[in-house]
Design an enzyme around this catalytic site. Structure first.
Site, PDB file in Angstrom:
ATOM      1  N   ASP A 101      43.188  34.298  34.064  1.00  0.00           N
ATOM      2  CA  ASP A 101      41.937  33.557  33.940  1.00  0.00           C
ATOM      3  C   ASP A 101      42.261  32.097  33.629  1.00  0.00           C
ATOM      4  OD1 ASP A 101      40.568  36.055  34.074  1.00  0.00           O
ATOM      5  OD2 ASP A 101      40.971  36.336  31.944  1.00  0.00           O
ATOM      6  N   ARG A 186      29.470  37.562  38.753  1.00  0.00           N
ATOM      7  CA  ARG A 186      29.824  37.547  37.323  1.00  0.00           C
ATOM      8  C   ARG A 186      29.436  36.235  36.650  1.00  0.00           C
ATOM      9  NH1 ARG A 186      35.789  40.560  37.427  1.00  0.00           N
ATOM     10  NH2 ARG A 186      35.048  42.448  38.472  1.00  0.00           N
TER      11      ARG A 186
END
Length: 289
Positions: A101, A186
């Site tokens: 991430d 998301r």
């Protein structure tokens, strides 16, 4: 103030350093004593942050890499961390970056990410998982540089349907953020936890959906502007999810004001802004100041 942001800030302003190399950032970032780190310039590389750290960018500051706020499996969680005023970039690769991430939050609490521009995470832009709690994300801009990549999934809250230990955690507030170009999904996708999503702006026409209530999520979705997105809220609501979505605005119609059960009432004071003012306010103010 939301989700005890002041807890993260109360004792941290006791020491301040300015760094202009990734080596300096790593050295100071891993310390747990209360301190402020100011980034000067453009840095490249990954960094792990210890507790009681404020990481803030000076004008034009950026970091290309991953910020990890990850507590040990056999020790105390990371706590009291602020990240603000930074341009943050991942590698925009497809499966070749170990599923990293841009910001990873695991086993951590009382974290505040504010006024950042976050893009191109290989796995996600900012994911919150594994018993993390009391997290606020505010005035941030999320995007991907291109729509060529398949995996353009910005913010995951709760990593697995089997992670039942998250049921008492994952308290997350998302307010005045902008999900911009090329984000596919998301924004967030949430499992478990109590997730408050208010006064955000969504404009990624390339999206499949914006908000998804997955396994046992408890979502309050208020006064957000869904602008030109085909599916504001994924209609496939998990049967165990609680969803209260009110006051939202959508230019495309779709499932943007709905209720399944009765979502939680946030335990902190907050003021909902006029939904018709969200686009102008958020697009002007989200990202580094």
């Amino acid at each position: 103030s939301t989700r005890k942001e002041s807890s993260a800030a109360s004792d941290v302003y006791k020491r301040q350093v300015t760094v202009d190399t990734i080596e300096e950032l790593r050295m100071f970032g891993e310390q747990d004593a209360p301190h402020v780190i100011l980034i000067d310039g453009a840095l490249e590389g990954d960094v792990s942050l210890g507790s009681n750290t404020t990481l803030r960018g000076l004008a034009g500051a950026s970091l290309h890499g991953e910020i990890r706020i990850v507590g040990p499996t056999d020790g105390p969680q990371r706590e009291n961390i602020i990240i603000s005023d930074l341009v943050l970039r991942g590698d925009a690769c497809e499966g070749g970056c170990d599923d990293r991430d841009v910001i990873t939050i695991r086993r951590a609490h009382h974290i505040w990410v504010d006024h950042c521009d976050i893009a191109d995470g290989d796995d996600g832009n900012l994911d919150i998982t594994v018993e993390s709690d009391f997290i606020t994300v505010s005035w941030c801009r999320f995007s991907y540089v291109s729509d060529d990549r398949v995996h353009r999934y910005s913010n995951l809250i709760g990593a697995s349907d089997d992670a039942v230990e998250d049921a008492d955690d994952l308290g997350v507030t998302l307010h005045h953020n902008w999900w911009a170009e090329n984000v596919a999904e998301r924004m967030p996708r949430a499992r478990f936890g109590k997730i408050h999503v208010f006064n955000n702006y969504y404009s990624s026409a390339q999206s499949n959906y914006c908000v998804r209530a997955a396994t046992d999520a408890n979502l309050r979705i208020e006064n957000n502007h869904f602008d030109g997105v085909p599916q504001p809220i994924d209609p496939d609501l998990h049967e165990g999810a609680l969803v209260t979505a009110t006051g939202n605005l959508s230019s495309e119609g779709g499932l943007f004001n709905t209720m399944q059960g009765d979502a939680f009432t946030p335990p902190y004071p907050y003021t909902l802004g006029d939904v018709t003012s969200v686009r102008a306010l958020v697009t002007a103010e989200a990202g580094p100041r």
